[in-house]
Scaffold this motif. Structure first.
Motif, PDB file in Angstrom:
ATOM      1  N   SER A 167       3.053  17.252  11.411  1.00  0.00           N
ATOM      2  CA  SER A 167       3.794  16.442  11.937  1.00  0.00           C
ATOM      3  C   SER A 167       3.371  15.408  12.901  1.00  0.00           C
ATOM      4  N   GLY A 168       2.289  15.646  13.589  1.00  0.00           N
ATOM      5  CA  GLY A 168       1.617  14.614  14.500  1.00  0.00           C
ATOM      6  C   GLY A 168       0.927  13.525  13.685  1.00  0.00           C
ATOM      7  N   SER A 169       0.147  14.036  12.948  1.00  0.00           N
ATOM      8  CA  SER A 169      -0.654  13.343  12.017  1.00  0.00           C
ATOM      9  C   SER A 169       0.097  13.256  10.603  1.00  0.00           C
ATOM     10  N   GLY A 170       1.083  13.861  10.382  1.00  0.00           N
ATOM     11  CA  GLY A 170       1.729  13.920   8.806  1.00  0.00           C
ATOM     12  C   GLY A 170       2.073  12.261   8.639  1.00  0.00           C
ATOM     13  N   PRO A 171       2.787  11.581   9.360  1.00  0.00           N
ATOM     14  CA  PRO A 171       3.060  10.229   8.866  1.00  0.00           C
ATOM     15  C   PRO A 171       2.145   9.579   8.113  1.00  0.00           C
ATOM     16  N   ALA A 172       0.863   9.621   8.457  1.00  0.00           N
ATOM     17  CA  ALA A 172      -0.103   8.906   7.650  1.00  0.00           C
ATOM     18  C   ALA A 172      -0.232   9.363   5.991  1.00  0.00           C
ATOM     19  N   TYR A 173      -0.064  10.617   5.982  1.00  0.00           N
ATOM     20  CA  TYR A 173      -0.046  10.995   4.704  1.00  0.00           C
ATOM     21  C   TYR A 173       1.196  10.721   3.689  1.00  0.00           C
ATOM     22  N   VAL A 174       2.252  10.763   4.440  1.00  0.00           N
ATOM     23  CA  VAL A 174       3.209  10.041   3.689  1.00  0.00           C
ATOM     24  C   VAL A 174       3.217   8.670   3.380  1.00  0.00           C
ATOM     25  N   TYR A 175       2.578   7.914   4.411  1.00  0.00           N
ATOM     26  CA  TYR A 175       2.366   6.388   4.200  1.00  0.00           C
ATOM     27  C   TYR A 175       1.403   6.294   2.747  1.00  0.00           C
ATOM     28  N   MET A 176       0.390   7.118   2.890  1.00  0.00           N
ATOM     29  CA  MET A 176      -0.546   7.001   1.618  1.00  0.00           C
ATOM     30  C   MET A 176       0.140   7.041   0.100  1.00  0.00           C
ATOM     31  N   PHE A 177       1.152   8.165   0.373  1.00  0.00           N
ATOM     32  CA  PHE A 177       1.757   8.581  -0.915  1.00  0.00           C
ATOM     33  C   PHE A 177       2.601   7.288  -1.253  1.00  0.00           C
ATOM     34  N   ILE A 178       3.171   6.800  -0.402  1.00  0.00           N
ATOM     35  CA  ILE A 178       4.023   5.841  -0.583  1.00  0.00           C
ATOM     36  C   ILE A 178       3.486   4.629  -1.063  1.00  0.00           C
ATOM     37  N   GLU A 179       2.236   4.096  -0.463  1.00  0.00           N
ATOM     38  CA  GLU A 179       1.417   3.115  -0.869  1.00  0.00           C
ATOM     39  C   GLU A 179       0.820   3.251  -2.229  1.00  0.00           C
ATOM     40  N   GLY A 180       0.554   4.579  -2.494  1.00  0.00           N
ATOM     41  CA  GLY A 180      -0.002   4.791  -3.843  1.00  0.00           C
ATOM     42  C   GLY A 180       0.906   4.781  -4.977  1.00  0.00           C
ATOM     43  N   MET A 181       2.297   5.119  -4.667  1.00  0.00           N
ATOM     44  CA  MET A 181       3.226   4.807  -5.621  1.00  0.00           C
ATOM     45  C   MET A 181       3.787   3.450  -5.904  1.00  0.00           C
TER      46      MET A 181
END
Length: 263
Positions: A167-181
């Motif tokens: 969760s600490g770094s997790g938002p960055a992963y989610v942002y990447m998936f959002i950006e990719g989609m």
């Protein structure tokens, strides 16, 4: 000991501002009972004075929030510990262990926490280190700070490297998936704004389904797929490309870096 302020914040970065805004908005602490310190920045909250050096925070605040980068803490820790009169130190620094903080603040209670950046919208996720030796009133006060900006859980410290990766770094992963989609939608002919609207609402709805349905996630995935249909083509592609292994490998690297910072 009598303190002039309830909370002092060392560091005026984005996370410090998010936490302070949550406290002020929830009226947990009177705004005139909060001060901050940062040699280069201002906390940017009307009514909260930001000083250039740490002495006033360390000498006059009951609770002190350490909101500096771990590398900076290692440079200034000895100085902080020598002059600190605070009752309780709260650290949001990634990688720096309880023992690594406590050795500099022998006369104060120490609580280690791991929040994440959505705290800015009061949608944060914060892990709090379990420590039953600290008085309950102090534990509850620390928890109330982070309850004001999202959800909290208590964890043993040996899981903090894992929670950094999750969760600490997790938002960055989610942002990447959002950006990719979004980018893929644009490549298929959608406007950026239309693709963004579709993707964000899809994420919001999917999170709601996971939160509110008792159905296992694997079954939620299957429920969107039909044999020979469209969704299964994408899901099979993710599986063939080992998406879960890619995620796991990245998070392990994140956890390992957290462990390195703590040494």
């Amino acid at each position: 000991m009598e303190y002039n302020y309830k909370l002092g914040i060392i560091g005026a970065g984005n996370m410090a501002k998010a936490i302070a805004n949550g406290i002020v908005d929830s009226k947990l602490i009177d705004i005139n009972k909060i001060i901050a310190t940062d040699p280069f920045a201002d906390l940017g909250i009307n009514g909260v004075v930001t000083y250039k050096d740490n002495s006033k925070v360390l000498n006059e605040c009951e609770y002190v929030l350490l909101a500096v980068k771990p590398q900076i803490f290692n440079e200034i820790a000895s100085e902080l510990g020598k002059v600190c009169k605070a009752k309780h130190i709260i650290s949001i620094m990634a990688g720096i262990t309880y023992d690594g903080i406590k050795k500099y603040f022998a006369n104060a209670n120490v609580t280690r926490v791991m929040p994440n950046t959505p705290c800015k919208l009061k949608l944060g996720m914060t892990a709090i280190r379990k420590n039953d030796s600290i008085p309950q009133t102090e534990r509850e006060f620390v928890k109330s700070i982070f309850d004001s900006i999202g959800k909290t859980i208590y964890l043993e410290e040996d899981l903090f490297h894992a929670v950094t990766a999750v969760s600490g770094s997790g938002p960055a992963y989610v942002y990447m998936f959002i950006e990719g989609m979004i980018e893929s939608g644009v490549k298929m002919g959608m406007s950026y704004e239309d693709a963004k609207t579709c993707v964000l609402q899809t994420f919001a709805g999917s999170v709601g389904m996971v939160e509110n349905e008792s159905t296992p996630i694997s079954q939620l995935i299957q429920a969107v797929c039909s044999k020979g249909g469209t969704t299964i083509q994408a899901v099979d592609s993710f599986r063939n490309d080992n998406l879960y292994n890619i995620i796991d490998s990245a998070m392990i690297k994140c956890r390992n870096r957290s462990e390195e910072l703590g040494k």
